[in-house]
Design a protein around this motif. Structure first.
Motif, short mmCIF file in Angstrom:
data_model
loop_
_atom_site.label_atom_id
_atom_site.label_comp_id
_atom_site.label_asym_id
_atom_site.label_seq_id
_atom_site.Cartn_x
_atom_site.Cartn_y
_atom_site.Cartn_z
N ILE A 24 0.84 -1.21 0.00
CA ILE A 24 0.00 0.00 0.00
C ILE A 24 0.87 1.26 0.00
CG2 ILE A 24 -1.63 1.34 1.40
CD1 ILE A 24 -2.70 -1.33 2.42
N VAL A 25 1.87 1.27 0.91
CA VAL A 25 2.69 2.48 1.05
C VAL A 25 3.51 2.72 -0.21
CG1 VAL A 25 4.58 3.48 2.36
CG2 VAL A 25 2.71 2.41 3.55
N THR A 44 -6.29 9.34 1.51
CA THR A 44 -7.53 8.71 1.98
C THR A 44 -7.55 7.23 1.65
OG1 THR A 44 -8.60 10.80 1.54
CG2 THR A 44 -10.03 8.93 1.91
N THR A 45 -7.17 6.90 0.43
CA THR A 45 -7.13 5.48 0.03
C THR A 45 -6.12 4.72 0.86
OG1 THR A 45 -7.55 6.29 -2.17
CG2 THR A 45 -7.01 3.98 -1.97
N MET A 46 -4.96 5.35 1.11
CA MET A 46 -3.93 4.68 1.91
C MET A 46 -4.42 4.46 3.33
SD MET A 46 -0.18 6.18 2.77
CE MET A 46 0.75 5.59 4.16
N ILE A 48 -7.51 4.05 4.42
CA ILE A 48 -8.49 2.95 4.50
C ILE A 48 -7.78 1.61 4.32
CG2 ILE A 48 -10.50 1.97 3.36
CD1 ILE A 48 -11.21 4.99 2.78
N GLY A 49 -6.84 1.55 3.40
CA GLY A 49 -6.09 0.31 3.19
C GLY A 49 -5.32 -0.10 4.41
N VAL A 50 -4.60 0.86 5.02
CA VAL A 50 -3.81 0.53 6.22
C VAL A 50 -4.72 0.08 7.35
CG1 VAL A 50 -2.36 1.57 8.00
CG2 VAL A 50 -1.86 2.00 5.63
N ALA A 51 -5.88 0.74 7.48
CA ALA A 51 -6.82 0.36 8.55
C ALA A 51 -7.30 -1.07 8.34
CB ALA A 51 -7.99 1.32 8.57
N LEU A 52 -7.66 -1.42 7.12
CA LEU A 52 -8.16 -2.78 6.86
C LEU A 52 -7.08 -3.82 7.08
CD1 LEU A 52 -10.46 -2.32 3.76
CD2 LEU A 52 -11.06 -2.42 6.14
N VAL A 53 -5.85 -3.48 6.66
CA VAL A 53 -4.76 -4.44 6.82
C VAL A 53 -4.44 -4.67 8.30
CG1 VAL A 53 -2.27 -4.66 6.50
CG2 VAL A 53 -3.70 -4.16 4.56
#
Lengths: 70, 123
Positions: A24-25, A44-46, A48-53
């Motif tokens: 993601i990063v 914003t996309t990053m 949400i991705g980090v939160a889900l991961v």
């Protein structure tokens, strides 16, 4: 055996989270470096991705501490 | 940038609403240990949310403005917070319901997912 179970749980979850977060990063860094004006949308996309991961390793930490505490 | 700031504000607002509901539940219902557990989990989860928002903003700023090098996104601190919540819940078992603490820890993620599902087309 409890300590071993906790170590395996945290270790495998951290491995997966590390790989996921790294992907993601890296894509976000690429995107912001190419188009800095899109920083808000990419961030914003990053986010949400980090939160889900990171939800799964947090579960793993919780389970590991519960195993250790028994 | 406006999109990110709006999302942060919305998520904080929802977390404060949830915290208020849990405080009311702890004060006015019979399920004290469950609501105290939810409160403990949600407070630490809110700290996780704040840390994640701040770190990702700093990361993006460092990348876009090229003034300082990016310093990471604070994953380890967030995992440590979850550990702290479980340690507190196990140490004070008579006050905090453990399952409620774990559900409370996941509140942030539920808020983020619902917020994303509701507002992804609007921003």
């Amino acid at each position: 055996m409890g300590a071993l179970a906790a170590a395996i749980a945290i270790g495998l979850a951290a491995l997966g989270a590390g790989l996921g977060n790294g992907m993601i990063v890296s894509r976000t860094v690429e995107g912001i470096a190419r188009q800095p004006e899109l920083r808000g949308a990419l961030q914003t996309t990053m986010f949400i991705g980090v939160a889900l991961v990171e939800a799964i390793p947090i579960f793993a930490v919780v389970i590991a501490f519960m195993v250790m505490g028994q | 940038m406006q999109q990110y700031k709006k999302m942060i504000t919305r998520q904080r607002k929802w977390m404060f609403y949830l915290l208020a509901i849990f405080v009311l539940g702890a004060g006015f219902t019979e399920y004290l240990s469950i609501f105290l557990g939810l409160l403990l989990g949600t407070v630490l989860s809110f700290y996780n949310l704040w840390l994640m928002q701040r770190k990702i903003n700093q990361f993006g700023q460092a990348l876009a403005e090229n003034t300082s090098s990016p310093k990471g996104i604070g994953s380890f601190s967030r995992l440590a917070t979850a550990g702290l919540a479980v340690i507190i819940a196990l140490r004070f078992e008579e006050y905090f319901h453990l399952t409620a603490v774990i559900i409370g820890l996941m509140t942030t993620y539920v808020v983020i997912m619902i917020d994303f599902a509701l507002f992804r087309s609007r921003d």
